[in-house]
Design an enzyme around this catalytic site. Structure first.
Site, PDB file in Angstrom:
ATOM      1  CG  ASP A  78      -2.069  -0.892   1.171  1.00 33.85           C
ATOM      2  OD1 ASP A  78      -2.119  -1.725   0.253  1.00 33.85           O
ATOM      3  OD2 ASP A  78      -2.943  -0.796   2.056  1.00 33.85           O
ATOM      4  CG  HIS A 127       2.271  -0.168   4.353  1.00 36.49           C
ATOM      5  ND1 HIS A 127       1.952  -1.074   5.338  1.00 36.49           N
ATOM      6  CD2 HIS A 127       1.160   0.604   4.161  1.00 36.49           C
ATOM      7  CE1 HIS A 127       0.699  -0.864   5.733  1.00 36.49           C
ATOM      8  NE2 HIS A 127       0.200   0.143   5.035  1.00 36.49           N
TER       9      HIS A 127
END
Length: 263
Positions: free
Chosen positions: A79, A224
């Site tokens: 992300d 991430h």
């Protein structure tokens, strides 16, 4: 707890006697319990169009945390990128290990840093993570739609493929966000396992062991490729996680490939 709650209501109600005893207590109760409904139409809670006559585009929105399958498949997701810290490093690890992943990209980041991923997305999938990573659970339908639309266009331009998946920032959803996702035909992808970097800053091998040991068939794993420094714990251990999961017999696939397992 109930006695303390009654005491508080009594105190607040007494203070509002000037407005009438019964009315004052009701106002205090509503303030403490949140019993006043949010706007029925419009606002961020409603999954119905404000005009109450425009139907949703389709009959349903698919929201998934994982996929039920007997096959040892796992979808690795990232992300918040692309950004200089640390999208190129993540892509290099995935290239070296020949591992596909799904990147939920922020549209504004893609516009600013699209060159970081140019020519490096062949085996990967891109999903929508909104335009500026603002909380969709606090957005009206109009705000949510604009955030998705701007990112959708930018990610299509970047990858040459229209995104079909949405991951809401923070995993937060409201009716307005579901209604906007419906307009794009998106499937909403959450996760059932995630990197717990902050718990393992002083024990990086422990994070590798946790991820390798906790994943099950059909897992959607959240990571991430940018953010605070503690996320480097996961990135530096990423290759070891991939090796460990493959040693357990897992195969890495994109989210869409994993979802195809449901038939």
């Amino acid at each position: 707890m109930a006695f303390a709650r009654r005491q508080m209501l009594t105190r607040v109600g007494s203070a509002l006697l000037g407005a009438g005893a019964a009315g004052g207590v009701k106002m205090a109760h509503d303030a403490l319990t949140g019993d006043d409904p949010l706007p029925f139409y419009g606002g961020y809670a409603s999954p119905i169009h404000r005009d109450r006559s425009t139907p949703p585009r389709s009959a349903q929105v698919d929201v998934v945390w994982s996929v039920q399958t007997t096959r040892n498949l796992i979808a690795l997701t990232f992300d918040d990128g692309p950004k200089p810290n640390w999208t190129p490093e993540v892509l290099s690890i995935l290239d070296d290990t020949r591992t596909p992943a799904t990147f939920f990209m922020v549209g504004a980041h893609a516009r600013q840093h699209g060159g970081l991923v140019a020519g490096r997305l062949a085996r990967h999938e891109i999903g929508n993570h909104t335009w500026r990573h603002r909380d969709l659970a606090r957005s009206s339908y109009e705000e949510a739609y604009e955030a998705l639309a701007r990112a959708h266009d930018e990610l299509t331009k970047l990858s040459g493929r229209e995104p079909t998946l949405l991951r809401p920032p923070y995993g937060h959803l409201a009716g307005s966000a579901l209604l906007a996702a419906n307009e794009f035909g998106y499937r909403v992808v959450l996760w059932n396992r995630q990197m717990l970097e902050s718990r393992y800053t002083s024990d990086p091998p422990g994070l590798v062991d946790y991820v390798v040991g906790s994943c099950t068939p059909g897992t959607i794993l959240l990571a991430h490729d940018t953010g605070p420094a503690d996320r480097l714990v996961a990135i530096r251990g990423l290759a070891a996680m991939i090796r460990g999961l493959r040693a357990r017999g897992f195969e890495f696939v994109t989210v869409s490939e994993l979802l195809a397992e449901r038939g």
